[in-house]
Scaffold this active site. Structure first.
Site, PDB file in Angstrom:
ATOM      1  CD  GLN A 129     -65.298  -9.562  27.655  1.00  0.00           C
ATOM      2  OE1 GLN A 129     -65.930  -8.580  27.257  1.00  0.00           O
ATOM      3  NE2 GLN A 129     -65.884 -10.596  28.215  1.00  0.00           N
ATOM      4  N   GLY A 130     -60.337  -9.783  25.827  1.00  0.00           N
ATOM      5  CA  GLY A 130     -59.922 -10.602  24.681  1.00  0.00           C
ATOM      6  C   GLY A 130     -60.450 -12.020  24.814  1.00  0.00           C
ATOM      7  CB  SER A 132     -64.960 -12.969  20.581  1.00  0.00           C
ATOM      8  OG  SER A 132     -65.986 -12.769  21.505  1.00  0.00           O
ATOM      9  CD  GLU A 247     -69.657  -9.211  28.620  1.00  0.00           C
ATOM     10  OE1 GLU A 247     -69.126 -10.331  28.781  1.00  0.00           O
ATOM     11  OE2 GLU A 247     -69.479  -8.512  27.606  1.00  0.00           O
ATOM     12  CB  SER A 379     -76.208 -14.425  20.390  1.00  0.00           C
ATOM     13  OG  SER A 379     -76.484 -15.805  20.549  1.00  0.00           O
TER      14      SER A 379
HETATM   15  C1  LIG Z   1     -70.446  -4.447  19.526  1.00  0.00           C
HETATM   16  C2  LIG Z   1     -69.779  -5.696  19.971  1.00  0.00           C
HETATM   17  C3  LIG Z   1     -68.801  -5.635  20.926  1.00  0.00           C
HETATM   18  C4  LIG Z   1     -68.137  -6.788  21.326  1.00  0.00           C
HETATM   19  N1  LIG Z   1     -67.132  -6.674  22.235  1.00  0.00           N
HETATM   20  C5  LIG Z   1     -66.412  -7.775  22.570  1.00  0.00           C
HETATM   21  C6  LIG Z   1     -65.274  -7.668  23.422  1.00  0.00           C
HETATM   22  O1  LIG Z   1     -64.951  -6.593  23.882  1.00  0.00           O
HETATM   23  N2  LIG Z   1     -64.590  -8.777  23.697  1.00  0.00           N
HETATM   24  C7  LIG Z   1     -64.930  -9.996  23.202  1.00  0.00           C
HETATM   25  O2  LIG Z   1     -64.268 -10.964  23.533  1.00  0.00           O
HETATM   26  N3  LIG Z   1     -65.996 -10.141  22.393  1.00  0.00           N
HETATM   27  C8  LIG Z   1     -66.734  -9.057  22.054  1.00  0.00           C
HETATM   28  N4  LIG Z   1     -67.819  -9.188  21.191  1.00  0.00           N
HETATM   29  C9  LIG Z   1     -68.074 -10.482  20.599  1.00  0.00           C
HETATM   30  C10 LIG Z   1     -69.364 -11.177  20.998  1.00  0.00           C
HETATM   31  O3  LIG Z   1     -69.260 -11.715  22.265  1.00  0.00           O
HETATM   32  C11 LIG Z   1     -69.686 -12.240  19.927  1.00  0.00           C
HETATM   33  O4  LIG Z   1     -69.981 -11.550  18.753  1.00  0.00           O
HETATM   34  C12 LIG Z   1     -70.829 -13.136  20.304  1.00  0.00           C
HETATM   35  O5  LIG Z   1     -70.489 -13.971  21.366  1.00  0.00           O
HETATM   36  C13 LIG Z   1     -71.341 -13.967  19.113  1.00  0.00           C
HETATM   37  O6  LIG Z   1     -70.293 -14.662  18.509  1.00  0.00           O
HETATM   38  P1  LIG Z   1     -70.109 -14.586  16.906  1.00  0.00           P
HETATM   39  O7  LIG Z   1     -70.050 -13.160  16.541  1.00  0.00           O
HETATM   40  O8  LIG Z   1     -68.962 -15.428  16.563  1.00  0.00           O
HETATM   41  O9  LIG Z   1     -71.425 -15.177  16.312  1.00  0.00           O
HETATM   42  P2  LIG Z   1     -71.755 -16.738  16.079  1.00  0.00           P
HETATM   43  O10 LIG Z   1     -71.423 -17.489  17.306  1.00  0.00           O
HETATM   44  O11 LIG Z   1     -71.164 -17.174  14.804  1.00  0.00           O
HETATM   45  O12 LIG Z   1     -73.327 -16.665  15.946  1.00  0.00           O
HETATM   46  C14 LIG Z   1     -74.000 -16.369  14.713  1.00  0.00           C
HETATM   47  C15 LIG Z   1     -75.480 -16.645  14.914  1.00  0.00           C
HETATM   48  O13 LIG Z   1     -75.671 -18.013  15.243  1.00  0.00           O
HETATM   49  C16 LIG Z   1     -76.383 -18.156  16.421  1.00  0.00           C
HETATM   50  N5  LIG Z   1     -75.943 -19.332  17.174  1.00  0.00           N
HETATM   51  C17 LIG Z   1     -74.676 -19.713  17.460  1.00  0.00           C
HETATM   52  N6  LIG Z   1     -74.677 -20.813  18.217  1.00  0.00           N
HETATM   53  C18 LIG Z   1     -75.958 -21.158  18.409  1.00  0.00           C
HETATM   54  C19 LIG Z   1     -76.632 -22.198  19.118  1.00  0.00           C
HETATM   55  N7  LIG Z   1     -75.960 -23.125  19.817  1.00  0.00           N
HETATM   56  N8  LIG Z   1     -77.964 -22.212  19.102  1.00  0.00           N
HETATM   57  C20 LIG Z   1     -78.679 -21.275  18.425  1.00  0.00           C
HETATM   58  N9  LIG Z   1     -78.111 -20.289  17.741  1.00  0.00           N
HETATM   59  C21 LIG Z   1     -76.774 -20.207  17.741  1.00  0.00           C
HETATM   60  C22 LIG Z   1     -76.082 -16.893  17.190  1.00  0.00           C
HETATM   61  O14 LIG Z   1     -77.076 -16.619  18.153  1.00  0.00           O
HETATM   62  C23 LIG Z   1     -76.054 -15.871  16.087  1.00  0.00           C
HETATM   63  O15 LIG Z   1     -77.374 -15.461  15.801  1.00  0.00           O
HETATM   64  C24 LIG Z   1     -68.497  -8.032  20.783  1.00  0.00           C
HETATM   65  C25 LIG Z   1     -69.518  -8.092  19.831  1.00  0.00           C
HETATM   66  C26 LIG Z   1     -70.161  -6.954  19.423  1.00  0.00           C
HETATM   67  C27 LIG Z   1     -71.253  -7.051  18.412  1.00  0.00           C
END
Ligand SMILES: Cc1cc2nc3c(=O)[nH]c(=O)nc-3n(C[C@H](O)[C@H](O)[C@H](O)COP(=O)(O)OP(=O)(O)OC[C@H]3O[C@@H](n4cnc5c(N)ncnc54)[C@H](O)[C@@H]3O)c2cc1C
Lengths: 396, 379
Positions: A129-130, A132, A247, A379
């Site tokens: 899944q591409g 993020s 999902e 999250s």
């Molecule tokens: C093990 C693992 C597997 C994954 N697999 C995939 C995959 O296969 N394909 C894919 O596309 N993605 C994948 N992801 C990505 C995942 O969907 C993202 O990590 C997730 O959506 C959070 O984005 P970020 O990491 O950029 O964190 P950020 O968005 O930067 O968030 C950082 C912190 O800020 C908080 N935050 C952000 N916005 C808000 C808001 N509006 N209000 C309150 N708090 C906020 C978040 O809750 C978090 O605590 C994976 C992640 C993990 C950990």
């Protein structure tokens, strides 16, 4: 409301039990486990998925037309119970089965369904899944990966991150920006990308657990046929929301529940045999309370799924309720692994590398892995925003 | 398999909510804090609405339905803080339906179905825990019957009840059983407790050589099973009512968060508030899964009845604690006032939390059942 089983259901259960007994390696779950090496383990899981398919047990809820058996809700529930009881391994192609297939069933063309679904259910084609990107996580709609139309194909340039299973995947569902002038939600398209296309490279990322399930994925002038566009050009956001609803929804959670139930049973068995002072770990009333709490919470996870399914079967539309499901299970399972370490007590720090580690370190590994639950698929903070704003109607 | 309710069941919930919203509000509850605490008019309306005939078999003038049909309306009773011994009477009805002799059923069930009998269980004792084996009130053989002495506590609405369903041990080392006695039977004296929830009207019950004959004993003979069933039914009813209370507190909190402004914004736009509300909603939804399943297990006498009941009582108890506490917090100073009345929900939830076994007691029971099921020998 009805939880009784008919003779037909009982026959289904017997058939599945017999099949599992015949097809799981002898001693499975007792003395024989999956390989420890990550890649070998992935191949083992893929192999198991192929076996399930050959036996008619993969994607059982899928329509018969695409290779499933159109299993009823009660059959799905029995399937989950029996897989948990047999401690059966998980398949590898989770994204293919739970996300891609369901999305194509809603938004794909018949041609796309015919092309992709059979190979997902057979385990021949693994998907990733591409979605993020480094600067588009929670704020997914701000993705920058570009797809520019040139004749009968798109040319993709950009980067994805956290792409789970990219190293094993033949295909990828990709969100790309196809219009930079439109408001951010309206310029996104949903594409199906062959991972063997020239210009794609992946770099594994090492995770908290030491494993490398997810990756950085780079796209450098990657050509994707126009036929691989799902739905309308610039209509990808709505489709991505369907993917996310699955999902976060009960299909995915019921499958996971099987695994958590297995882990919890193993934990209770470990606590019951782990010597502690004059008795065993499970004699400790504090440990008992916490284990019981997890028993309740993991069972409620299953019940939540069955309730959501029952509603869906009556045609009640899928909505933001999926976020409630995801928020629930991600936290109760994290708690379960905290409890696991507490139950191990003084030996909790000994991980799989140490011969004295209770349960060969599986609980430490699972504990570390569980940290992801409240981050991926949106999250917890994002799920809470969705529930508060779209279910409860609180202001933005 | 179907883990949802039928259209009729939802309709019944809807009419019940309508009836309670229209006829019964917090002001009326406040008025009941004086006097004997019984809202006779409301009781009659609930009876008209079918509340008490639901569990009664058709041959005894009832609807012949079961606990699943009750779940959604029990939630409404919880939500509205119905003051009368509704849950108690339903708990006792189930015991009579399941264990009563033919004579008892013929004598009592038609009256129950019409709403003419209020029956309240008397279980708790000042020196007992939640385990029924702790019950110390004992019936000793006397003449051709029994004589019961001892003390029960926290008997709800005892003064206005027609019968008290007393859990006692029959002979030292004998089985437990349930005896139906009138509150004014010779040797019975009542004292109203002072409690956290004044609308529940709890009483101490003093028993001084109270004579009981075979016909008073539910089923004619005492059986442990009748007591365990009573406790399980009471536990599920309490769990479901707590879930109703939690739902009401969440709705009230969400409404308040939309309407109250601070710093020029609705407080519901602050994540600290909205995330609390989301967590409350998730916990309440999960409570429903637990409570509804327990109702089914109880109705069907499922093999996992004990575990299902204990799951519900512990989970819904934890949830109502969490939700009521957060509800007060979200209302700020207003939440702390007597005037607003949020405390009535907190109070009722609290007494339900500690009735029929608290969360810790039920968790222990869940674990014991699970260990049993896994076939792990205890060492
Ligand atoms: C093990 C693992 C597997 C994954 N697999 C995939 C995959 O296969 N394909 C894919 O596309 N993605 C994948 N992801 C990505 C995942 O969907 C993202 O990590 C997730 O959506 C959070 O984005 P970020 O990491 O950029 O964190 P950020 O968005 O930067 O968030 C950082 C912190 O800020 C908080 N935050 C952000 N916005 C808000 C808001 N509006 N209000 C309150 N708090 C906020 C978040 O809750 C978090 O605590 C994976 C992640 C993990 C950990």
């Amino acid at each position: 409301m009805d939880f009784t089983y008919s003779a037909k259901d009982a026959a289904f259960r017997d058939e599945l039990r017999a099949w599992l007994a015949a097809n799981l390696p002898a001693g499975w779950g007792e003395t024989v486990f999956g390989p420890e090496d990550e890649d070998e383990n992935a191949m083992f899981r893929l192999d198991w998925e192929g076996k399930l398919y050959a036996g008619g047990w993969n994607g059982i809820a899928w329509p018969v037309k695409y290779g499933g058996r159109g299993a009823s809700l009660v059959e799905q529930a029995i399937f989950a119970e029996e897989m948990a009881r047999a401690r059966a391994p998980e398949g590898l192609n989770i994204i293919g089965r739970n996300l891609v297939a369901t999305t194509l069933l809603h938004h794909g063309s018949e041609e796309q369904r015919q092309r992709y679904l059979p190979k997902i259910i057979s385990g021949e084609e693994v998907w990733c899944q591409g979605f993020s990107e480094p600067n588009a996580g929670s704020d997914l709609a701000s993705i920058r990966c570009r797809a520019v139309r040139e004749g009968d194909h798109f040319v993709i340039n950009g980067q994805k991150i956290w792409t789970s299973f990219a190293q094993y995947a033949q295909w990828c569902i990709l969100l790309a920006r196809t219009d930079t002038d439109l408001p951010k939600h309206q310029g996104i398209s949903f594409l199906l990308v062959d991972m063997s296309t020239p210009g794609i490279s992946i770099r594994p990322l090492r995770q908290i657990s030491g494993e490398s399930e997810f990756n950085e994925t780079f796209f450098d002038n990657v050509k994707v046929p126009v036929a691989n566009l799902v739905g309308d050009l610039n209509g990808g956001w709505k489709i991505a929301m369907t993917t996310l609803a699955y999902e976060r929804g009960p299909e995915d959670a019921l499958g996971r529940q099987i695994h958590f139930k297995q882990e919890l049973d193993a934990l209770i068995e470990t606590a019951a045999t782990l010597k502690r002072g004059k008795g065993t770990a499970i004699d400790d009333p504090t440990v008992r309370q916490k284990l019981a709490k997890s028993v309740v919470e993991i069972e409620v996870m299953r019940l939540n799924c069955l309730r959501a399914f029952s509603k869906a079967l009556k045609g009640k539309p899928r909505g933001p309720e999926a976020s409630m499901n995801k928020l629930y299970w991600s936290h109760v399972t994290q708690n379960m692994y905290e409890t696991a370490l507490e139950a191990l007590g003084p030996l909790a720090p000994l991980d799989g590398g140490d011969p004295l580690s209770p349960g060969e370190g599986r609980f430490q590994l699972s504990f570390l892995r569980s940290k992801a639950f409240t981050i991926y698929s949106g999250s917890s903070e994002i799920q809470r925003n969705i529930i508060a704003e779209r279910v409860l109607g609180l202001p933005k | 398999m179907d883990f949802d309710f039928s259209d009729e069941q939802y309709k019944f919930q809807e009419t019940t909510r309508g009836l309670l919203d229209k006829n019964y509000d917090l002001d009326r509850l406040r008025k009941l804090l004086v006097g004997d605490g019984l809202d006779r008019e409301l009781w009659d309306r609930l009876a008209e609405n079918g509340t008490f005939s639901l569990l009664v078999p058709e041959e005894h003038g009832g609807m012949g339905l079961g606990f699943v049909d009750l779940s959604l309306v029990l939630e409404e009773y919880g939500r509205a803080l119905v003051p009368a011994p509704v849950g108690e009477t339903l708990t006792a009805t189930d015991a009579i339906v399941r264990f009563g002799t033919d004579e008892q059923k013929q004598r009592l069930l038609p009256l129950i179905a019409e709403g003419k009998l209020k029956i309240v269980p008397a279980i708790a004792e000042a020196e007992a825990g939640y385990d029924p084996t702790d019950i110390a009130v004992t019936a000793v053989p006397s003449g051709n019957g029994w004589s019961i002495s001892g003390r029960k506590v926290l008997v709800p609405h005892a003064a206005t009840a027609d019968f008290i369903m007393l859990a006692a041990r029959f002979s030292e080392d004998g089985p437990l059983g349930l005896a139906l006695i009138e509150p004014d039977r010779a040797g019975v004296s009542l004292r109203e407790h002072s409690t956290l929830d004044p609308s529940s009207r709890f009483h101490e019950l003093d028993l001084d050589s109270v004579a009981v004959v075979r016909d008073d004993i539910v089923g004619g003979e005492p059986t442990d099973a009748s007591v365990t069933r009573l406790l399980d039914a009471g536990g599920v009813i309490a769990a479901t009512m707590m879930t109703g209370i939690s739902g009401k507190v969440l709705d009230t909190s969400v409404e308040y968060a939309k309407q109250r402004t601070q710093f020029g914004k609705q407080i519901g736009s602050f994540q600290a508030i909205k995330h609390r509300c989301a967590d409350m909603a998730v916990a309440i939804d999960a409570s429903r899964s637990a409570a509804y399943y327990a109702a089914w297990a109880l109705a069907e006498e499922a093999p996992d009845r004990a575990r299902a009941v204990s799951m519900a009582k512990s989970y819904c108890g934890d949830t109502s604690r969490f939700v009521c506490n957060e509800g007060v917090q979200i209302h700020g100073g207003m939440g702390f006032t007597w005037e607003l009345g949020l405390h009535f929900y907190l109070r009722r939830a609290k007494v339900l939390e500690y009735s029929y076994g608290d969360a810790a007691y039920h968790r222990e029971r869940v674990l014991a059942e699970t260990i049993d099921e896994l076939g792990i020998g205890m060492n």
